[in-house]
Design a protein around this motif. Structure first.
Motif, PDB file in Angstrom:
ATOM      1  N   TYR A   1     -13.282   1.434  17.985  1.00  0.00           N
ATOM      2  CA  TYR A   1     -13.518   2.502  17.006  1.00  0.00           C
ATOM      3  C   TYR A   1     -12.334   3.459  16.851  1.00  0.00           C
ATOM      4  O   TYR A   1     -12.488   4.557  16.322  1.00  0.00           O
ATOM      5  CB  TYR A   1     -14.770   3.315  17.353  1.00  0.00           C
ATOM      6  CG  TYR A   1     -16.009   2.494  17.565  1.00  0.00           C
ATOM      7  CD1 TYR A   1     -16.410   1.545  16.634  1.00  0.00           C
ATOM      8  CD2 TYR A   1     -16.793   2.655  18.711  1.00  0.00           C
ATOM      9  CE1 TYR A   1     -17.552   0.785  16.829  1.00  0.00           C
ATOM     10  CE2 TYR A   1     -17.940   1.905  18.915  1.00  0.00           C
ATOM     11  CZ  TYR A   1     -18.310   0.967  17.973  1.00  0.00           C
ATOM     12  OH  TYR A   1     -19.444   0.227  18.169  1.00  0.00           O
ATOM     13  N   VAL A   2     -11.144   3.075  17.292  1.00  0.00           N
ATOM     14  CA  VAL A   2      -9.980   3.944  17.103  1.00  0.00           C
ATOM     15  C   VAL A   2      -9.652   4.044  15.612  1.00  0.00           C
ATOM     16  O   VAL A   2      -9.615   3.046  14.896  1.00  0.00           O
ATOM     17  CB  VAL A   2      -8.761   3.397  17.870  1.00  0.00           C
ATOM     18  CG1 VAL A   2      -7.483   4.115  17.430  1.00  0.00           C
ATOM     19  CG2 VAL A   2      -8.966   3.556  19.366  1.00  0.00           C
ATOM     20  N   GLN A   3      -9.447   5.252  15.159  1.00  0.00           N
ATOM     21  CA  GLN A   3      -9.153   5.521  13.755  1.00  0.00           C
ATOM     22  C   GLN A   3      -7.842   6.293  13.635  1.00  0.00           C
ATOM     23  O   GLN A   3      -7.528   7.137  14.474  1.00  0.00           O
ATOM     24  CB  GLN A   3     -10.267   6.366  13.130  1.00  0.00           C
ATOM     25  CG  GLN A   3     -11.661   5.825  13.279  1.00  0.00           C
ATOM     26  CD  GLN A   3     -11.973   4.758  12.248  1.00  0.00           C
ATOM     27  OE1 GLN A   3     -11.180   4.507  11.348  1.00  0.00           O
ATOM     28  NE2 GLN A   3     -13.124   4.142  12.387  1.00  0.00           N
ATOM     29  N   PHE A   4      -7.099   5.988  12.579  1.00  0.00           N
ATOM     30  CA  PHE A   4      -5.901   6.750  12.242  1.00  0.00           C
ATOM     31  C   PHE A   4      -6.033   7.246  10.805  1.00  0.00           C
ATOM     32  O   PHE A   4      -6.668   6.596   9.967  1.00  0.00           O
ATOM     33  CB  PHE A   4      -4.639   5.890  12.351  1.00  0.00           C
ATOM     34  CG  PHE A   4      -4.300   5.449  13.740  1.00  0.00           C
ATOM     35  CD1 PHE A   4      -3.589   6.286  14.588  1.00  0.00           C
ATOM     36  CD2 PHE A   4      -4.688   4.203  14.214  1.00  0.00           C
ATOM     37  CE1 PHE A   4      -3.265   5.886  15.883  1.00  0.00           C
ATOM     38  CE2 PHE A   4      -4.379   3.790  15.489  1.00  0.00           C
ATOM     39  CZ  PHE A   4      -3.668   4.629  16.330  1.00  0.00           C
ATOM     40  N   GLY A   5      -5.432   8.374  10.529  1.00  0.00           N
ATOM     41  CA  GLY A   5      -5.372   8.898   9.174  1.00  0.00           C
ATOM     42  C   GLY A   5      -4.020   9.531   8.944  1.00  0.00           C
ATOM     43  O   GLY A   5      -3.352   9.956   9.903  1.00  0.00           O
ATOM     44  N   GLY A   6      -3.604   9.602   7.713  1.00  0.00           N
ATOM     45  CA  GLY A   6      -2.309  10.217   7.451  1.00  0.00           C
ATOM     46  C   GLY A   6      -2.125  10.568   5.988  1.00  0.00           C
ATOM     47  O   GLY A   6      -2.783  10.009   5.107  1.00  0.00           O
ATOM     48  N   ALA A   7      -1.236  11.504   5.744  1.00  0.00           N
ATOM     49  CA  ALA A   7      -0.932  11.909   4.377  1.00  0.00           C
ATOM     50  C   ALA A   7       0.479  12.473   4.326  1.00  0.00           C
ATOM     51  O   ALA A   7       0.941  13.115   5.286  1.00  0.00           O
ATOM     52  CB  ALA A   7      -1.923  12.957   3.879  1.00  0.00           C
ATOM     53  N   SER A   8       1.141  12.222   3.217  1.00  0.00           N
ATOM     54  CA  SER A   8       2.521  12.657   3.041  1.00  0.00           C
ATOM     55  C   SER A   8       2.645  13.387   1.706  1.00  0.00           C
ATOM     56  O   SER A   8       2.313  12.836   0.655  1.00  0.00           O
ATOM     57  CB  SER A   8       3.435  11.423   3.061  1.00  0.00           C
ATOM     58  OG  SER A   8       4.749  11.746   3.399  1.00  0.00           O
ATOM     59  N   VAL A   9       3.102  14.643   1.756  1.00  0.00           N
ATOM     60  CA  VAL A   9       3.152  15.513   0.583  1.00  0.00           C
ATOM     61  C   VAL A   9       4.574  15.993   0.347  1.00  0.00           C
ATOM     62  O   VAL A   9       5.300  16.325   1.287  1.00  0.00           O
ATOM     63  CB  VAL A   9       2.210  16.724   0.765  1.00  0.00           C
ATOM     64  CG1 VAL A   9       2.371  17.721  -0.374  1.00  0.00           C
ATOM     65  CG2 VAL A   9       0.763  16.261   0.870  1.00  0.00           C
ATOM     66  N   GLU A  10       4.960  16.053  -0.895  1.00  0.00           N
ATOM     67  CA  GLU A  10       6.288  16.530  -1.279  1.00  0.00           C
ATOM     68  C   GLU A  10       6.265  18.047  -1.390  1.00  0.00           C
ATOM     69  O   GLU A  10       5.567  18.595  -2.257  1.00  0.00           O
ATOM     70  CB  GLU A  10       6.659  15.899  -2.620  1.00  0.00           C
ATOM     71  CG  GLU A  10       8.108  15.992  -3.014  1.00  0.00           C
ATOM     72  CD  GLU A  10       8.375  15.163  -4.262  1.00  0.00           C
ATOM     73  OE1 GLU A  10       8.921  14.053  -4.129  1.00  0.00           O
ATOM     74  OE2 GLU A  10       8.020  15.631  -5.359  1.00  0.00           O
ATOM     75  N   PRO A  11       7.006  18.773  -0.541  1.00  0.00           N
ATOM     76  CA  PRO A  11       6.934  20.237  -0.527  1.00  0.00           C
ATOM     77  C   PRO A  11       7.299  20.909  -1.844  1.00  0.00           C
ATOM     78  O   PRO A  11       6.684  21.905  -2.226  1.00  0.00           O
ATOM     79  CB  PRO A  11       7.931  20.632   0.575  1.00  0.00           C
ATOM     80  CG  PRO A  11       7.977  19.447   1.481  1.00  0.00           C
ATOM     81  CD  PRO A  11       7.845  18.267   0.561  1.00  0.00           C
ATOM     82  N   LYS A  12       8.268  20.393  -2.541  1.00  0.00           N
ATOM     83  CA  LYS A  12       8.755  21.075  -3.737  1.00  0.00           C
ATOM     84  C   LYS A  12       7.841  20.903  -4.945  1.00  0.00           C
ATOM     85  O   LYS A  12       7.994  21.597  -5.951  1.00  0.00           O
ATOM     86  CB  LYS A  12      10.171  20.597  -4.073  1.00  0.00           C
ATOM     87  CG  LYS A  12      11.226  21.061  -3.072  1.00  0.00           C
ATOM     88  CD  LYS A  12      12.609  20.574  -3.457  1.00  0.00           C
ATOM     89  CE  LYS A  12      13.678  21.169  -2.534  1.00  0.00           C
ATOM     90  NZ  LYS A  12      13.499  20.816  -1.126  1.00  0.00           N
ATOM     91  N   THR A  13       6.885  19.951  -4.873  1.00  0.00           N
ATOM     92  CA  THR A  13       6.002  19.710  -6.016  1.00  0.00           C
ATOM     93  C   THR A  13       4.520  19.739  -5.659  1.00  0.00           C
ATOM     94  O   THR A  13       3.681  20.017  -6.512  1.00  0.00           O
ATOM     95  CB  THR A  13       6.303  18.344  -6.658  1.00  0.00           C
ATOM     96  OG1 THR A  13       5.999  17.302  -5.716  1.00  0.00           O
ATOM     97  CG2 THR A  13       7.757  18.252  -7.080  1.00  0.00           C
ATOM     98  N   GLY A  14       4.174  19.395  -4.420  1.00  0.00           N
ATOM     99  CA  GLY A  14       2.777  19.248  -4.024  1.00  0.00           C
ATOM    100  C   GLY A  14       2.245  17.846  -4.261  1.00  0.00           C
ATOM    101  O   GLY A  14       1.073  17.560  -3.968  1.00  0.00           O
ATOM    102  N   ALA A  15       3.083  16.947  -4.779  1.00  0.00           N
ATOM    103  CA  ALA A  15       2.655  15.582  -5.055  1.00  0.00           C
ATOM    104  C   ALA A  15       2.358  14.838  -3.753  1.00  0.00           C
ATOM    105  O   ALA A  15       3.156  14.865  -2.821  1.00  0.00           O
ATOM    106  CB  ALA A  15       3.727  14.836  -5.841  1.00  0.00           C
TER     107      ALA A  15
END
Length: 795
Positions: free
Chosen positions: A351-365
């Motif tokens: 049941y090991v889970q990973f999550g992640g997100a990558s955001v561009e600081p100058k736009t918020g994209a």
């Protein structure tokens, strides 16, 4: 010459005669009847078999290439009246229209409400009888909320009620109604939720599906947090259960079901996973869900509803970078394959889970997310809200608050204006003592509800600094994630300001824990990976905050119907944000986050681990990209009431999982690839701000040894800071939920930290929720500032 009529004087002379009034009224109502008659004659009875037509929506990557075309595959199979279980028919009748079998097909009161609502400027309401809903479904080609359409719908309903047999209306309604999960009609719904033919549904399943007609977004037990954060699996399960039970009760009340049969269905039926579309396997399903959810959640701007998306025909340009999505997925899967072995270690690695997100600081994209192993097999999007607490990755918000608003005057009132406060500097000194007695801003010992003092522990039960006062500066306290210092700092600033700091950075309020307890400062909240990446991006962007977004533009048959417009706000002064960045650089350069170092690039970040080793985080950024990685264990296929975070002791063959281990490794491997070809930018040089609090002139000209990053936990701070006297607010010891002895895994209470240490560090303190804060030894949020992995304490 005309004269007023006899017997009339003043204003009465201008009143029309009753004959004139009667004539006008007859003419008016006669014309209405005539119009209605003509309209009635002109409208036809709709062909329900032609309903539920839809087109695909085309989702594009950020560069305009096609990601997937989906949404137009209408899942529908018509049944005749006899094939529909009587319990399904009566579940709908009992809940929606108990007089269906006898009424004319229209509800005059409902119609009046609809027109009244529209007259007030609101939208018209949907049909309130099954016949009207049948008509509404059959008129999908025109779903506009106008008086003319509503009038037409009423006329059609009247004609249908007069000319179409009730069984045909019922069958038509249940064959055309939308049950969620792309399922139109009862047969498709039975397959989507239970993998059964409709004719095999039992009364409980029928009552459940009747609840889905109210809107699967809020009733499907799988949840729909990408559309609305309130539509969690748990909340939806509660709503669906309540609605199902109410329907069954009404079926008994209206004599459609026996009490004995009803008694068999007291729990929600088992529902299968909603994800089955092979086109959406891997990460694509998470990306599509996120983009759809963004459009619906921002419908005031996009003017696109869930129903609009269901009908399709849109080309949706997302912000997702195809290469970065693949790189993040690869980084996670490489770590998983190399370290997680469910056959060798089923008790710790399952049941090991990973999550992640990558955001561009100058736009918020949002450039990339990792939602889980496969959308078709995994229920929830791990990049979105999961409930995993963030631990010491929350500490930068405390530091930002201390520099933005300042520490309160201990002689002033609890709520103090800016001019009575003193902004802290990075050289401000706070006690790093283990079992620190936490005090309120005015020096009073913070106590629990029973009046007991609580002791704030550091992970591993180690004190930082040199006795007797253990003073360390705020940079060092962040570098090695010293809980006691940041818990007391939060109390001095005020937890309301710490909360505001997190909100200003971009964290959503509904993800924040109670700010009534000192533990708030060290991460009892559970923001998503997307929001943590976005909040840290605010620091990377020198204090300018932009909400993360996933859709750049939407085109329809008439051209562009929505285009994202840049919106930003000044969350922090550049001096504040840049100083936070400078401190977080220290964490990566020579603190708990060295595993995240990128050769030739400046990196700022923070580690975090929580109580019971139930979650671990690394959140970090360069000037171009901010990324958050989280790790936890949970069986998301279990029933909602049985889903819980599991401990990770022994997971991956490690004694304990820390933010500095697998999360930082994933972050590092992903960012190496994601930033290839981009210049190595530097962070702004920070301008020193604030006052060095709790620093007094040394009584002796002889300095003590300066504490180095690799020194032992008991090493002294710098010469100018090591010989100061303890301040009234920091001289004693107390726990972060008040003052109570113990606090680590071996010591027994729940006032430990939320920032666990490195791979070789000892167990951290505990951080209970308010409901557990008075029970010794059973805290719910583990400390995350243990010593070991790179020396000192890792978060």
């Amino acid at each position: 010459m005309d004269y007023p009529r006899a017997g009339k004087d003043g204003w009465q002379r201008w009143l029309p005669s009753w004959k004139l009034v009667a004539t006008v009224c007859v003419a008016f109502f006669g014309s209405l009847v005539a119009v209605a008659g003509i309209g009635y004659a002109m409208v036809g009875i709709p062909d329900i078999a032609k309903t539920a037509r839809a087109q695909n929506n085309v989702f594009e990557w950020s560069d305009g290439s096609v990601m997937v075309a989906t949404g137009g595959e209408i899942n529908r199979q018509n049944l005749n009246y006899a094939q529909i279980p009587p319990e399904m028919r009566y579940a709908v009748i009992s809940q929606e229209n108990k007089t269906f079998e006898k009424d004319s097909g229209v509800d005059p009161k409902g119609i009046a409400r609809a027109f009244l609502n529209m007259a007030r400027g609101g939208q018209t309401q949907g049909g309130s009888t099954i016949t009207q809903q049948y008509v509404k479904n059959a008129m999908l080609d025109d779903q506009s909320q106008t008086i003319s359409r509503k009038f037409k719908e009423i006329l059609v309903a009247v004609k249908v009620g007069a000319k179409v047999p009730k069984p045909e209306v019922m069958a038509g309604y249940l064959n055309s109604a939308y049950f969620g999960r792309g399922a139109y009609g009862i047969q498709a719904a039975a397959r989507a939720y239970f993998n059964e033919d409709a004719k095999k549904l039992d009364p409980g399943q029928c009552a459940f599906l009747a609840a889905m007609l109210k809107g699967a977004t809020y009733y499907d037990p799988a949840g729909a947090v990408s559309i609305d954060p309130a539509a969690t699996s748990t909340a939806n399960t509660i709503r669906a259960t309540r609605q199902m039970q109410d329907t069954l009760n009404k079926m008994v009340e209206y004599h459609h079901l026996s009490a004995a049969e009803r008694a068999k269905y007291t729990k929600l039926p088992k529902v299968q996973s909603p994800h089955a579309n092979g086109q959406l396997s891997g990460q694509v399903g998470y990306l599509v869900d996120l983009a759809k959810g963004y459009l619906i959640a921002h419908k005031d701007d996009t003017h696109i509803t869930a129903n609009d998306l269901q009908q399709g025909g849109y080309t949706i340009r997302t912000t997702f970078d195809k290469n970065k999505v693949k790189q993040l997925e690869k980084a996670v899967e490489n770590v998983r394959k190399k370290n997680i072995n469910t056959k060798l270690r089923p008790a710790t690695d399952k049941y090991v889970q990973f999550g992640g997100a990558s955001v561009e600081p100058k736009t918020g994209a949002i450039r990339a997310i990792y939602g889980g192993e496969d959308w078709t097999k995994h229920f929830t999007n791990n990049a979105d809200a999961t409930g995993a607490q963030v631990g010491s990755t929350f500490k930068p918000f405390v530091l930002a608050a201390a520099m933005k608003w300042g520490v309160r005057n201990p002689h002033g009132l609890e709520n103090q204006p800016q001019d009575e406060r003193t902004p802290a500097s990075l050289k401000s000194l706070y006690s790093g003592q283990n079992k620190l007695k936490i005090r309120t801003y005015d020096g009073a010992v913070w106590k629990d509800r029973k009046g007991k003092e609580w002791l704030q522990t550091n992970d591993g039960g180690e004190s930082e600094g040199t006795p007797p006062d253990y003073k360390i500066d705020l940079r060092y306290a962040m570098q090695f994630s010293v809980n006691s210092a940041y818990v007391q700092l939060g109390m001095d600033v005020g937890l309301d300001k710490v909360k505001q700091s997190a909100l200003d950075a971009g964290v959503l309020e509904n993800s924040l824990a109670s700010s009534s307890f000192p533990s708030f400062s060290i991460g009892t909240s559970d923001p998503s990976a997307i929001r943590m990446a976005g909040a840290y991006a605010t620091f990377a962007n020198s204090g300018t905050q932009r909400d993360p977004y996933s859709v750049a533009q939407v085109s329809g048959k008439d051209g562009i119907v929505y285009k994202h417009e840049d919106e930003s706000k000044d969350a922090f002064e550049p001096e504040v944000a840049d100083n936070v960045t400078d401190v977080l650089k220290t964490v990566v350069d020579k603190g708990t986050g060295t595993a995240a170092q990128l050769p030739g690039r400046e990196v700022a970040g923070k580690t975090g681990t929580t109580d019971g080793n139930k979650s671990a985080w690394f959140v970090g950024y360069t000037p171009q990209l901010s990324t958050a990685i989280d790790m936890f264990r949970m069986d998301d296929q279990a029933k909602p009431k049985d889903r819980k975070f599991l401990k990770m002791y022994g997971t991956g063959g490690q004694a304990k999982i820390h933010g500095a281990s697998f999360p930082a490794e994933i972050w590092h491997d992903y960012m190496i690839e994601a930033l290839k070809g981009q210049p190595a930018e530097k962070f702004p040089t920070p301008i020193p701000i604030g006052k060095a609090l709790n620093v007094e002139p040394s009584p002796s000209p002889t300095p003590t040894v300066t504490q180095s990053p690799t020194s032992s936990p008991s090493s002294s701070p710098s010469p100018s800071e090591s010989e100061v006297q303890p301040s009234p607010t920091n001289s004693a010891t107390c726990g972060f939920f008040g003052c109570r002895d113990g606090g680590n895994q071996n010591g027994g209470n729940q006032n430990g930290g939320t920032d666990n240490g490195g791979a070789d560090g000892g167990p951290g303190g505990t951080d209970p929720s308010p409901t557990l804060s008075e029970t010794s030894g059973t805290g719910t949020t583990r400390g995350n500032g243990n010593g070991g992995f790179f020396g000192g304490q890792t978060g």
